[in-house]
Design a protein around this motif. Structure first.
Motif, PDB file in Angstrom:
ATOM      1  N   PRO A 107      -3.762   2.641  -5.976  1.00 54.56           N
ATOM      2  CA  PRO A 107      -2.756   1.976  -5.446  1.00 54.56           C
ATOM      3  C   PRO A 107      -1.955   2.688  -4.139  1.00 54.56           C
ATOM      4  CG  PRO A 107      -2.665   2.309  -7.857  1.00 54.56           C
ATOM      5  CD  PRO A 107      -3.898   3.145  -7.011  1.00 54.56           C
ATOM      6  N   THR A 108      -1.644   1.879  -3.228  1.00 56.54           N
ATOM      7  CA  THR A 108      -1.300   2.271  -1.983  1.00 56.54           C
ATOM      8  C   THR A 108       0.121   1.583  -1.635  1.00 56.54           C
ATOM      9  OG1 THR A 108      -3.464   2.366  -1.350  1.00 56.54           O
ATOM     10  CG2 THR A 108      -1.817   2.363   0.435  1.00 56.54           C
ATOM     11  N   TYR A 109       1.234   2.509  -1.225  1.00 58.59           N
ATOM     12  CA  TYR A 109       2.319   2.113  -0.624  1.00 58.59           C
ATOM     13  C   TYR A 109       2.542   2.360   0.851  1.00 58.59           C
ATOM     14  CZ  TYR A 109       7.360   1.271   0.256  1.00 58.59           C
ATOM     15  OH  TYR A 109       8.483   0.973   0.654  1.00 58.59           O
ATOM     16  N   TYR A 110       2.931   1.001   1.497  1.00 62.02           N
ATOM     17  CA  TYR A 110       2.762   0.898   3.134  1.00 62.02           C
ATOM     18  C   TYR A 110       4.259   0.944   3.466  1.00 62.02           C
ATOM     19  CZ  TYR A 110      -2.052  -0.644   2.220  1.00 62.02           C
ATOM     20  OH  TYR A 110      -3.383  -0.763   1.904  1.00 62.02           O
ATOM     21  N   PHE A 111       4.396   1.790   4.695  1.00 59.29           N
ATOM     22  CA  PHE A 111       5.792   1.820   5.426  1.00 59.29           C
ATOM     23  C   PHE A 111       5.768   1.034   6.580  1.00 59.29           C
ATOM     24  CE2 PHE A 111       5.089   5.854   3.252  1.00 59.29           C
ATOM     25  CZ  PHE A 111       6.317   5.930   2.697  1.00 59.29           C
ATOM     26  N   GLY A 113     -18.697   5.009   2.588  1.00 59.01           N
ATOM     27  CA  GLY A 113     -18.442   3.807   1.853  1.00 59.01           C
ATOM     28  C   GLY A 113     -17.813   2.428   2.248  1.00 59.01           C
ATOM     29  N   LEU A 114     -17.854   1.688   1.058  1.00 60.46           N
ATOM     30  CA  LEU A 114     -17.274   0.247   1.509  1.00 60.46           C
ATOM     31  C   LEU A 114     -15.667   0.149   0.758  1.00 60.46           C
ATOM     32  CD1 LEU A 114     -20.109  -1.998  -0.019  1.00 60.46           C
ATOM     33  CD2 LEU A 114     -19.544  -1.572   2.498  1.00 60.46           C
ATOM     34  N   VAL A 115     -14.703  -0.220   1.427  1.00 61.66           N
ATOM     35  CA  VAL A 115     -13.309  -0.442   1.274  1.00 61.66           C
ATOM     36  C   VAL A 115     -13.143  -1.975   0.930  1.00 61.66           C
ATOM     37  CG1 VAL A 115     -10.924  -0.093   1.793  1.00 61.66           C
ATOM     38  CG2 VAL A 115     -13.115   1.462   2.661  1.00 61.66           C
ATOM     39  N   PHE A 116     -12.472  -2.051  -0.196  1.00 65.75           N
ATOM     40  CA  PHE A 116     -11.801  -3.610  -0.445  1.00 65.75           C
ATOM     41  C   PHE A 116     -10.267  -3.470  -0.554  1.00 65.75           C
ATOM     42  CE2 PHE A 116     -10.355  -6.849  -3.287  1.00 65.75           C
ATOM     43  CZ  PHE A 116     -10.670  -7.970  -2.670  1.00 65.75           C
ATOM     44  N   ASN A 117      -9.506  -4.069   0.131  1.00 63.53           N
ATOM     45  CA  ASN A 117      -8.007  -3.965   0.131  1.00 63.53           C
ATOM     46  C   ASN A 117      -7.542  -5.434  -0.458  1.00 63.53           C
ATOM     47  OD1 ASN A 117      -7.802  -1.306   1.130  1.00 63.53           O
ATOM     48  ND2 ASN A 117      -7.963  -2.263   3.159  1.00 63.53           N
ATOM     49  N   TYR A 118      -6.443  -5.153  -1.402  1.00 63.30           N
ATOM     50  CA  TYR A 118      -5.901  -6.393  -1.919  1.00 63.30           C
ATOM     51  C   TYR A 118      -4.482  -6.170  -2.083  1.00 63.30           C
ATOM     52  CZ  TYR A 118      -4.699 -10.043  -5.081  1.00 63.30           C
ATOM     53  OH  TYR A 118      -4.141 -11.213  -5.770  1.00 63.30           O
ATOM     54  N   SER A 119      -3.497  -7.036  -1.361  1.00 67.71           N
ATOM     55  CA  SER A 119      -1.987  -7.091  -1.494  1.00 67.71           C
ATOM     56  C   SER A 119      -1.460  -8.314  -1.663  1.00 67.71           C
ATOM     57  CB  SER A 119      -1.485  -6.176  -0.332  1.00 67.71           C
ATOM     58  OG  SER A 119      -1.757  -6.889   0.896  1.00 67.71           O
ATOM     59  N   VAL A 120      -0.363  -8.308  -2.206  1.00 67.40           N
ATOM     60  CA  VAL A 120       0.465  -9.819  -2.376  1.00 67.40           C
ATOM     61  C   VAL A 120       1.840  -9.479  -1.884  1.00 67.40           C
ATOM     62  CG1 VAL A 120      -0.738 -10.462  -4.609  1.00 67.40           C
ATOM     63  CG2 VAL A 120       1.260  -9.056  -4.704  1.00 67.40           C
ATOM     64  N   PRO A 144       3.787  -7.055   1.713  1.00 64.79           N
ATOM     65  CA  PRO A 144       3.397  -6.238   2.715  1.00 64.79           C
ATOM     66  C   PRO A 144       3.472  -4.875   2.389  1.00 64.79           C
ATOM     67  CG  PRO A 144       4.988  -7.843   3.307  1.00 64.79           C
ATOM     68  CD  PRO A 144       4.880  -8.167   1.953  1.00 64.79           C
ATOM     69  N   THR A 145       4.276  -4.274   1.414  1.00 63.01           N
ATOM     70  CA  THR A 145       4.459  -2.887   1.153  1.00 63.01           C
ATOM     71  C   THR A 145       3.632  -2.219   0.243  1.00 63.01           C
ATOM     72  OG1 THR A 145       6.309  -3.374  -0.307  1.00 63.01           O
ATOM     73  CG2 THR A 145       6.797  -2.884   2.036  1.00 63.01           C
ATOM     74  N   PHE A 146       2.901  -3.085  -0.469  1.00 66.66           N
ATOM     75  CA  PHE A 146       2.061  -2.611  -1.707  1.00 66.66           C
ATOM     76  C   PHE A 146       0.808  -3.357  -1.856  1.00 66.66           C
ATOM     77  CE2 PHE A 146       0.807  -2.448  -6.067  1.00 66.66           C
ATOM     78  CZ  PHE A 146       0.628  -0.972  -6.305  1.00 66.66           C
ATOM     79  N   GLY A 147      -0.388  -2.512  -2.155  1.00 68.52           N
ATOM     80  CA  GLY A 147      -1.750  -3.052  -2.402  1.00 68.52           C
ATOM     81  C   GLY A 147      -2.196  -1.924  -3.210  1.00 68.52           C
ATOM     82  N   ILE A 148      -3.582  -2.682  -3.381  1.00 71.24           N
ATOM     83  CA  ILE A 148      -4.603  -1.720  -4.481  1.00 71.24           C
ATOM     84  C   ILE A 148      -5.908  -1.772  -3.401  1.00 71.24           C
ATOM     85  CG2 ILE A 148      -5.914  -1.832  -6.417  1.00 71.24           C
ATOM     86  CD1 ILE A 148      -3.659  -2.903  -8.057  1.00 71.24           C
ATOM     87  N   THR A 149      -6.495  -0.598  -3.249  1.00 73.44           N
ATOM     88  CA  THR A 149      -7.824  -0.508  -2.573  1.00 73.44           C
ATOM     89  C   THR A 149      -8.750  -0.076  -3.739  1.00 73.44           C
ATOM     90  OG1 THR A 149      -6.620   0.345  -0.665  1.00 73.44           O
ATOM     91  CG2 THR A 149      -8.960   0.930  -0.887  1.00 73.44           C
TER      92      THR A 149
END
Length: 199
Positions: free
Chosen positions: A94-98, A47-54, A56-61
């Motif tokens: 919702p995604t958390y990035y280390f 499928g398709l993926v769209f990532n959005y973040s404001v 560096p450590t958190f975003g919504i896919t």
């Protein structure tokens, strides 16, 4: 609602957006009080993926994909029965990035929700031709998913993605009053994204 939220944040923050493709291997099964005899069935997803973040450590896919689900029923005294369910799905995750400064590898953890629309349902008994059984299953499947993975930087805002996730359906997908079945999928995925905004 998601895009309204995104626009409201973009006025006051450094926005990063990206779009890409994802594909993977599914090991699907049925869960529920009547699902004990079933065993896993291997399929695929894409499928398709769209990532959005404001930050560096958190975003919504947001993901839109095609997913193969179902299960197998094996017995020593009867022909094997394989049920194949194909869904079109939308997931908000919702995604958390280390994030580590200077590193090209960014681990992540995530938990989110999904809704699948049943596209087709086939059942194969032994060596007989598969039969259409879509009328026996609910048209929608609400679910939760959780997982972990990492992003590997390819430079210039491009990322190679890896993740492993478990999806658990919350909907009783069978219309039968005699049984209760829920979808479950363990998936291993790989993908790539390209920048749409700042990076």
């Amino acid at each position: 609602m998601f895009f309204v939220f995104a626009l409201s944040l973009s006025a006051s923050a450094q926005v990063n957006t990206s779009i890409g493709l994802r594909a993977g291997l599914n090991v699907a099964n049925f869960y529920g009080k009547d699902a004990e005899p079933y065993s896993g069935k291997v399929g695929a997803n894409a499928g398709l993926v769209f990532n959005y973040s404001v930050v560096p450590t958190f975003g919504i896919t947001a993901e839109v994909d095609f997913a193969m689900k179902g299960a197998s029923l094996q017995s020593d005294n009867a022909p094997d029965i394989t049920t194949s369910l194909n869904y079109g799905q939308l997931a908000i995750i919702p995604t958390y990035y280390f994030v580590s400064e200077g590193s090209d590898i960014v681990p992540k953890v995530f938990i989110g929700g999904s809704y699948g629309i049943l596209l087709s349902a086939k059942q194969k008994i032994g060596d007989a031709a598969a039969q259409d059984v879509k009328a026996n299953f609910e048209s929608g499947d609400l679910g939760l998913l959780l997982g972990a993975g990492l992003h590997y930087s390819l430079g210039e805002g491009k990322w190679l993605l890896f993740d492993v996730r478990f999806h658990r359906g919350l909907t009783d997908i069978t219309k039968s009053s005699l049984s209760t079945l829920n979808n479950g999928v363990l998936a291993l995925n790989v993908g790539i994204t390209f920048p749409l905004g700042n990076y």
